[in-house]
Design a protein around this motif. Sequence first.
Motif, PDB file in Angstrom:
ATOM      1  N   ALA A   1      69.560 -33.931 -52.439  1.00  0.00           N
ATOM      2  CA  ALA A   1      68.617 -34.097 -51.334  1.00  0.00           C
ATOM      3  C   ALA A   1      69.277 -34.077 -49.957  1.00  0.00           C
ATOM      4  O   ALA A   1      68.711 -33.557 -49.004  1.00  0.00           O
ATOM      5  N   GLY A   2      70.471 -34.647 -49.841  1.00  0.00           N
ATOM      6  CA  GLY A   2      71.074 -34.737 -48.516  1.00  0.00           C
ATOM      7  C   GLY A   2      70.468 -35.884 -47.730  1.00  0.00           C
ATOM      8  O   GLY A   2      69.829 -36.786 -48.301  1.00  0.00           O
ATOM      9  N   SER A   3      70.638 -35.856 -46.413  1.00  0.00           N
ATOM     10  CA  SER A   3      70.203 -37.005 -45.628  1.00  0.00           C
ATOM     11  C   SER A   3      69.244 -36.626 -44.502  1.00  0.00           C
ATOM     12  O   SER A   3      68.937 -37.418 -43.638  1.00  0.00           O
ATOM     13  N   ARG A   4      68.763 -35.360 -44.526  1.00  0.00           N
ATOM     14  CA  ARG A   4      67.857 -34.920 -43.471  1.00  0.00           C
ATOM     15  C   ARG A   4      66.449 -34.772 -44.073  1.00  0.00           C
ATOM     16  O   ARG A   4      66.275 -34.009 -45.020  1.00  0.00           O
ATOM     17  N   VAL A   5      65.484 -35.491 -43.530  1.00  0.00           N
ATOM     18  CA  VAL A   5      64.132 -35.381 -44.090  1.00  0.00           C
ATOM     19  C   VAL A   5      63.093 -35.093 -43.016  1.00  0.00           C
ATOM     20  O   VAL A   5      63.138 -35.624 -41.909  1.00  0.00           O
ATOM     21  N   ALA A   6      62.146 -34.234 -43.415  1.00  0.00           N
ATOM     22  CA  ALA A   6      60.918 -34.082 -42.641  1.00  0.00           C
ATOM     23  C   ALA A   6      59.966 -35.121 -43.206  1.00  0.00           C
ATOM     24  O   ALA A   6      59.887 -35.300 -44.427  1.00  0.00           O
ATOM     25  N   VAL A   7      59.251 -35.814 -42.337  1.00  0.00           N
ATOM     26  CA  VAL A   7      58.362 -36.881 -42.814  1.00  0.00           C
ATOM     27  C   VAL A   7      56.947 -36.623 -42.289  1.00  0.00           C
ATOM     28  O   VAL A   7      56.758 -36.216 -41.142  1.00  0.00           O
ATOM     29  N   MET A   8      55.988 -36.827 -43.171  1.00  0.00           N
ATOM     30  CA  MET A   8      54.589 -36.586 -42.799  1.00  0.00           C
ATOM     31  C   MET A   8      53.743 -37.749 -43.289  1.00  0.00           C
ATOM     32  O   MET A   8      53.690 -38.030 -44.483  1.00  0.00           O
TER      33      MET A   8
ATOM     34  N   LEU B   1      52.196 -40.509 -47.754  1.00  0.00           N
ATOM     35  CA  LEU B   1      53.457 -40.269 -47.067  1.00  0.00           C
ATOM     36  C   LEU B   1      54.200 -39.190 -47.847  1.00  0.00           C
ATOM     37  O   LEU B   1      54.299 -39.276 -49.079  1.00  0.00           O
ATOM     38  N   SER B   2      54.674 -38.173 -47.132  1.00  0.00           N
ATOM     39  CA  SER B   2      55.425 -37.097 -47.778  1.00  0.00           C
ATOM     40  C   SER B   2      56.806 -36.985 -47.148  1.00  0.00           C
ATOM     41  O   SER B   2      56.952 -37.133 -45.936  1.00  0.00           O
ATOM     42  N   LEU B   3      57.790 -36.706 -47.979  1.00  0.00           N
ATOM     43  CA  LEU B   3      59.135 -36.416 -47.502  1.00  0.00           C
ATOM     44  C   LEU B   3      59.551 -35.050 -48.021  1.00  0.00           C
ATOM     45  O   LEU B   3      59.404 -34.770 -49.221  1.00  0.00           O
ATOM     46  N   LEU B   4      60.037 -34.216 -47.114  1.00  0.00           N
ATOM     47  CA  LEU B   4      60.648 -32.945 -47.515  1.00  0.00           C
ATOM     48  C   LEU B   4      62.128 -33.058 -47.194  1.00  0.00           C
ATOM     49  O   LEU B   4      62.508 -33.208 -46.028  1.00  0.00           O
ATOM     50  N   TRP B   5      62.932 -32.987 -48.239  1.00  0.00           N
ATOM     51  CA  TRP B   5      64.386 -33.134 -48.068  1.00  0.00           C
ATOM     52  C   TRP B   5      64.946 -31.787 -47.656  1.00  0.00           C
ATOM     53  O   TRP B   5      65.009 -30.853 -48.440  1.00  0.00           O
ATOM     54  N   LEU B   6      65.360 -31.701 -46.386  1.00  0.00           N
ATOM     55  CA  LEU B   6      65.737 -30.416 -45.794  1.00  0.00           C
ATOM     56  C   LEU B   6      67.207 -30.085 -46.011  1.00  0.00           C
ATOM     57  O   LEU B   6      68.037 -30.957 -46.269  1.00  0.00           O
ATOM     58  N   ASP B   7      67.523 -28.806 -45.877  1.00  0.00           N
ATOM     59  CA  ASP B   7      68.911 -28.361 -45.741  1.00  0.00           C
ATOM     60  C   ASP B   7      68.940 -27.249 -44.695  1.00  0.00           C
ATOM     61  O   ASP B   7      67.912 -26.973 -44.065  1.00  0.00           O
ATOM     62  N   ASP B   8      70.104 -26.625 -44.525  1.00  0.00           N
ATOM     63  CA  ASP B   8      70.241 -25.626 -43.458  1.00  0.00           C
ATOM     64  C   ASP B   8      69.345 -24.416 -43.678  1.00  0.00           C
ATOM     65  O   ASP B   8      69.020 -23.695 -42.737  1.00  0.00           O
ATOM     66  N   GLU B   9      68.981 -24.174 -44.927  1.00  0.00           N
ATOM     67  CA  GLU B   9      68.141 -23.022 -45.221  1.00  0.00           C
ATOM     68  C   GLU B   9      66.668 -23.323 -44.934  1.00  0.00           C
ATOM     69  O   GLU B   9      65.928 -22.474 -44.433  1.00  0.00           O
ATOM     70  N   LEU B  10      66.229 -24.534 -45.248  1.00  0.00           N
ATOM     71  CA  LEU B  10      64.809 -24.869 -45.115  1.00  0.00           C
ATOM     72  C   LEU B  10      64.416 -25.278 -43.695  1.00  0.00           C
ATOM     73  O   LEU B  10      63.309 -24.975 -43.242  1.00  0.00           O
ATOM     74  N   ALA B  11      65.302 -25.975 -42.996  1.00  0.00           N
ATOM     75  CA  ALA B  11      64.933 -26.512 -41.682  1.00  0.00           C
ATOM     76  C   ALA B  11      64.430 -25.438 -40.703  1.00  0.00           C
ATOM     77  O   ALA B  11      63.396 -25.636 -40.052  1.00  0.00           O
ATOM     78  N   PRO B  12      65.124 -24.279 -40.609  1.00  0.00           N
ATOM     79  CA  PRO B  12      64.629 -23.272 -39.648  1.00  0.00           C
ATOM     80  C   PRO B  12      63.238 -22.755 -40.001  1.00  0.00           C
ATOM     81  O   PRO B  12      62.474 -22.360 -39.118  1.00  0.00           O
TER      82      PRO B  12
END
Lengths: 331, 218
Positions: free
Chosen positions: A250-257, A306-317
């Motif tokens: 998952a890493g440590s960067r999340v989009a939160v909704m 509540l939703s979390l999307l666990w981002l990486d360098d490919e998904l964030a952009p």
Amino acid sequence: MTRLYNDPADFREELIEGFVAAYGRLVQRVPNASGVMVRAPQPDKVAVIIGGGSGHYPAFCGYVGPGLATAAVMGNIFSAPSAEQVYRVTKAVAGAAGVLYSYGNYSGDVLNFDMAQMRCEDEGMDVRTVLVTDDVASAPRGQEEERRGIAGDFYVFKLAGASAARGDNLDEVERLALKTNARTRSFGVAFAGCTLPGQRAPLFTVDAGQMELGLGVHGEPGISTGEMRPAREVADLLLDTLLADVPEGAGSRVAVMLNGLGSTKYEELFVLYKDVHRRLLAEGLELHDPIVNEMVTSLDMAGCSLSLLWLDDELAPLLDAPCTTPAYTIG
Amino acid sequence: MTRMESTTNAQQVVRLWLANALALVGEHEEELGRLDAAAGDGDHGTTMVRGLRAANAAVTDAKGSAGELLAQAGAAFSDAAGGASGALVGMWITTIGQRLGDGPYDLPALLEAVQAGTNRVARLGKAQPGDKTVLDALTPFLAALEAQAAAGASLGDGWRAALPAAEQGAAATREMVARRGRSAKLGERSLGHADPGAVSMCYLLRAAADAFDRAGDE
């Protein structure tokens, strides 16, 4: 309570007509079909087709527009669109680059979209399907593919749409949609049920002073029923569940909704979000563009997810890529 | 009647069946809605009526064999009804029509066609008898119909004699916990209520029995 309607049997048709009248600068009606599509489909790009029952606005038609979904197939309230309608919408927007279907994992939707997909494949079209399965309350870990799709729909649609819009081929759009779904988790809480147009009683009820954890958007049961608690404890309940179900890598960067289900007001959501935000930061996570809004609703149901999307360098952009739709615009 | 001797008669039976089905399901629209509300979204009656109206409209002026009329009726049903039950019931009707084709329209042929339609529903819906679905009405019905065919019963008599098996099968779904479809997610909440899809199928089957009788009288 749904108060504004004429003949309940015409509800879907009238809502499509009104929606297209209001947002004609962005979308158009699919001719002879229960659906809406972008004003100018681009045949050289993958068409991302979303859909499901009505009653979940902005899902699904609110997410049609450049940079997001190419078209949405709209069923009656809480009822999957027919295979015929999915087929007609597909025919209206499909080009040489192929088609991705994406929608929440419900048996009626799967049945009808699958039948349409088979028909399109028989005609030589390349069609793929990515089901959204973000609701952790609907099946345990290890059975992720059994889960139903709720607000996480939005993230999967958004990233698939962004991938298609930048010209990725169908294999790549499908891969990124699958990856987004695999890294998205949602959990909800409900305080009161919703009432369908023409019905006098709600579809399901939540006892006064109680809340239902993990209740589905059509009243499907969740994990448990509990006493209503202060907002900060609700924030912890939601996060305890989601942080116990973090996807692999998952890493440590999340989009939160934080998503309102229909009749829980924005002000309440912000009160709840304050504690969600604080807790996520305290967990050492990096937050990426939080969303506090109504994204996938359930008529006039009270509650939130509540939703979390666990981002990486490919998904964030892809999440940040511009899009212009009736319900969601970036850039 | 022993069999639908003429092509015109068979087409007439299809139209009568769909008209009877709409009348019978229409009478029970609220009951079906209540059953569905126990573990679903309460619209099964409305959905069936919407589908049957479209199916009736599709065959009013349509040309072709009885089989072709059924295939068209099934497609119209699915499209208008939507949802899982719309897809499955419409597919059932369409498959029966495709199997029957230009006839013959006797009990062995109808048995084979209904069996084919039912198999297709089971495969598409990924359900088995006991899952609290329409199959719990259709499976015992087919067993009874097969026994009637083996005993050499006429179409109308054999069909009517098999109806109680379907109705008992539908009633038995009260004691079942749903394992397929959206109501499966509601598990125990579905217990104590008959499956609306199994109940509405009984109305479709009964409507057919009445159509065979009336066509035989004419």
